[in-house]
Design a protein around this motif. Structure first.
Motif, PDB file in Angstrom:
ATOM      1  N   GLU A  43       0.845  -1.191   0.000  1.00  0.00           N
ATOM      2  CA  GLU A  43       0.000   0.000   0.000  1.00  0.00           C
ATOM      3  C   GLU A  43       0.882   1.242   0.000  1.00  0.00           C
ATOM      4  O   GLU A  43       1.591   1.516   0.966  1.00  0.00           O
ATOM      5  CB  GLU A  43      -0.924   0.006   1.220  1.00  0.00           C
ATOM      6  CG  GLU A  43      -1.932  -1.138   1.213  1.00  0.00           C
ATOM      7  CD  GLU A  43      -2.834  -1.127   2.435  1.00  0.00           C
ATOM      8  OE1 GLU A  43      -2.547  -0.352   3.357  1.00  0.00           O
ATOM      9  OE2 GLU A  43      -3.806  -1.888   2.446  1.00  0.00           O
ATOM     10  N   ASN A  44       0.865   1.966  -1.103  1.00  0.00           N
ATOM     11  CA  ASN A  44       1.693   3.165  -1.249  1.00  0.00           C
ATOM     12  C   ASN A  44       0.881   4.302  -1.845  1.00  0.00           C
ATOM     13  O   ASN A  44       0.221   4.132  -2.875  1.00  0.00           O
ATOM     14  CB  ASN A  44       2.908   2.885  -2.158  1.00  0.00           C
ATOM     15  CG  ASN A  44       3.844   1.859  -1.537  1.00  0.00           C
ATOM     16  OD1 ASN A  44       4.335   2.043  -0.430  1.00  0.00           O
ATOM     17  ND2 ASN A  44       4.076   0.765  -2.254  1.00  0.00           N
ATOM     18  N   TYR A  45       0.941   5.442  -1.179  1.00  0.00           N
ATOM     19  CA  TYR A  45       0.307   6.669  -1.677  1.00  0.00           C
ATOM     20  C   TYR A  45      -1.168   6.463  -2.018  1.00  0.00           C
ATOM     21  O   TYR A  45      -1.682   6.933  -3.033  1.00  0.00           O
ATOM     22  CB  TYR A  45       1.058   7.188  -2.911  1.00  0.00           C
ATOM     23  CG  TYR A  45       2.533   7.345  -2.683  1.00  0.00           C
ATOM     24  CD1 TYR A  45       3.023   8.372  -1.874  1.00  0.00           C
ATOM     25  CD2 TYR A  45       3.440   6.454  -3.255  1.00  0.00           C
ATOM     26  CE1 TYR A  45       4.383   8.513  -1.642  1.00  0.00           C
ATOM     27  CE2 TYR A  45       4.806   6.587  -3.024  1.00  0.00           C
ATOM     28  CZ  TYR A  45       5.267   7.611  -2.224  1.00  0.00           C
ATOM     29  OH  TYR A  45       6.609   7.740  -1.992  1.00  0.00           O
ATOM     30  N   GLY A  46      -1.846   5.700  -1.167  1.00  0.00           N
ATOM     31  CA  GLY A  46      -3.287   5.545  -1.329  1.00  0.00           C
ATOM     32  C   GLY A  46      -3.714   4.458  -2.290  1.00  0.00           C
ATOM     33  O   GLY A  46      -4.906   4.210  -2.443  1.00  0.00           O
ATOM     34  N   SER A  47      -2.757   3.805  -2.960  1.00  0.00           N
ATOM     35  CA  SER A  47      -3.109   2.739  -3.897  1.00  0.00           C
ATOM     36  C   SER A  47      -2.573   1.399  -3.374  1.00  0.00           C
ATOM     37  O   SER A  47      -1.619   1.357  -2.612  1.00  0.00           O
ATOM     38  CB  SER A  47      -2.522   3.012  -5.284  1.00  0.00           C
ATOM     39  OG  SER A  47      -1.107   3.048  -5.225  1.00  0.00           O
ATOM     40  N   THR A  48      -3.218   0.328  -3.789  1.00  0.00           N
ATOM     41  CA  THR A  48      -2.830  -1.008  -3.349  1.00  0.00           C
ATOM     42  C   THR A  48      -2.409  -1.851  -4.546  1.00  0.00           C
ATOM     43  O   THR A  48      -3.115  -1.907  -5.557  1.00  0.00           O
ATOM     44  CB  THR A  48      -3.992  -1.707  -2.629  1.00  0.00           C
ATOM     45  OG1 THR A  48      -4.377  -0.930  -1.493  1.00  0.00           O
ATOM     46  CG2 THR A  48      -3.570  -3.098  -2.162  1.00  0.00           C
ATOM     47  N   THR A  49      -1.257  -2.478  -4.435  1.00  0.00           N
ATOM     48  CA  THR A  49      -0.780  -3.403  -5.469  1.00  0.00           C
ATOM     49  C   THR A  49      -0.458  -4.740  -4.813  1.00  0.00           C
ATOM     50  O   THR A  49      -0.211  -4.817  -3.610  1.00  0.00           O
ATOM     51  CB  THR A  49       0.477  -2.866  -6.176  1.00  0.00           C
ATOM     52  OG1 THR A  49       1.508  -2.649  -5.199  1.00  0.00           O
ATOM     53  CG2 THR A  49       0.183  -1.564  -6.891  1.00  0.00           C
ATOM     54  N   TYR A  50      -0.465  -5.782  -5.623  1.00  0.00           N
ATOM     55  CA  TYR A  50      -0.165  -7.116  -5.112  1.00  0.00           C
ATOM     56  C   TYR A  50       1.034  -7.683  -5.859  1.00  0.00           C
ATOM     57  O   TYR A  50       1.033  -7.769  -7.091  1.00  0.00           O
ATOM     58  CB  TYR A  50      -1.373  -8.043  -5.267  1.00  0.00           C
ATOM     59  CG  TYR A  50      -2.514  -7.672  -4.348  1.00  0.00           C
ATOM     60  CD1 TYR A  50      -2.615  -8.220  -3.075  1.00  0.00           C
ATOM     61  CD2 TYR A  50      -3.477  -6.744  -4.751  1.00  0.00           C
ATOM     62  CE1 TYR A  50      -3.654  -7.869  -2.219  1.00  0.00           C
ATOM     63  CE2 TYR A  50      -4.514  -6.383  -3.901  1.00  0.00           C
ATOM     64  CZ  TYR A  50      -4.599  -6.948  -2.639  1.00  0.00           C
ATOM     65  OH  TYR A  50      -5.621  -6.586  -1.795  1.00  0.00           O
ATOM     66  N   ASN A  51       2.056  -8.051  -5.098  1.00  0.00           N
ATOM     67  CA  ASN A  51       3.256  -8.622  -5.692  1.00  0.00           C
ATOM     68  C   ASN A  51       3.050 -10.090  -6.029  1.00  0.00           C
ATOM     69  O   ASN A  51       2.175 -10.764  -5.479  1.00  0.00           O
ATOM     70  CB  ASN A  51       4.440  -8.473  -4.730  1.00  0.00           C
ATOM     71  CG  ASN A  51       4.791  -7.019  -4.470  1.00  0.00           C
ATOM     72  OD1 ASN A  51       4.771  -6.202  -5.381  1.00  0.00           O
ATOM     73  ND2 ASN A  51       5.095  -6.687  -3.221  1.00  0.00           N
TER      74      ASN A  51
END
Length: 225
Positions: A43-51
């Motif tokens: 979770e970075n700068y309000g966005s969520t990514t999945y590795n």
């Protein structure tokens, strides 16, 4: 980011038991697998990514399988038929069933296995707040020495870094012995993250990682084992 998660098994089991209590072998394996997968969420700068998960590497030793002399009772205690041995073997079996989990087992140095008085008990004996005839089984701790586990972790970190197999390594441990391996991985451009499960770490380990992350706030409430 393709992510490898490396788990110091002895450390994880001790911390998770301290924070969440004892569980069945199957439940503890499910807990560990679920926890590791939480590291894939960024979770970075309000966005969520999945590795992307490359693999979960779990490092541990087989359970003790011999008789050990107990100084309090004056006789041997047989660990070959103990509940702990059966639980550990069941735990390894449950983990081996999980997708993308690799078990890396070292071995116990069984020639050095022995019982010691706990540090707190020794202090009480020395300041005479406790007498020898008041000792009980809980005043003793079984001392075990692992062989090969730390080396396997270090070699896997080096291999992952040199072969460029991953972009990120998450190490679940609190041991500063891995500083050289962490430095190597970072030199090779790997994002190296440490999860000490809420425990404090030495300054020399903090200097050679790219960040710390613990995925459950309950660990942070109990910083020591």
């Amino acid at each position: 980011m393709k992510t490898a998660i490396l788990v110091d098994g002895g450390y994880y089991r001790k911390r998770s038991t301290s924070v969440f209590g004892k569980l069945t072998a199957k439940d503890r394996a499910n807990e560990l697998y679920s926890y590791c997968n939480r590291h894939l969420k960024d979770e970075n700068y309000g966005s969520t990514t999945y590795n992307e998960l490359y693999k979960i590497f779990y490092y541990d030793c087989p359970p003790i399988n011999k008789q050990v002399f107990h100084p309090l009772f004056g006789k041997n205690k047989d660990f070959s038929k103990s509940e702990t041995k059966q639980w550990t073997e069941d735990f390894f079996k449950e983990l081996s069933k999980k997708r993308k989990v690799a078990l890396r087992l070292g071995e116990l140095n069984e020639t050095t296995v022995h019982y010691n008085l706990k540090h707190s008990t020794t202090k009480k004996l020395m300041n005479k707040s406790k007498n020898l005839d008041e000792l009980c089984e809980n005043d003793f701790v079984l001392c075990l020495a692992q062989k090969g586990v730390d080396m396997k972790i270090g070699l896997d970190i080096a291999s992952l870094a040199y072969k460029k197999q991953v972009d990120k390594i998450v190490l679940i441990s609190g041991d500063s012995d891995f500083v050289p391996a962490a430095k190597l991985a970072r030199t090779e451009g790997i994002d190296f993250v440490l999860d000490s499960l809420g425990s404090n770490i030495k300054d020399n380990l903090s200097l050679h990682i790219d960040g710390r992350k613990t995925c459950d706030k309950k660990y942070l409430k109990q910083t020591t084992i």
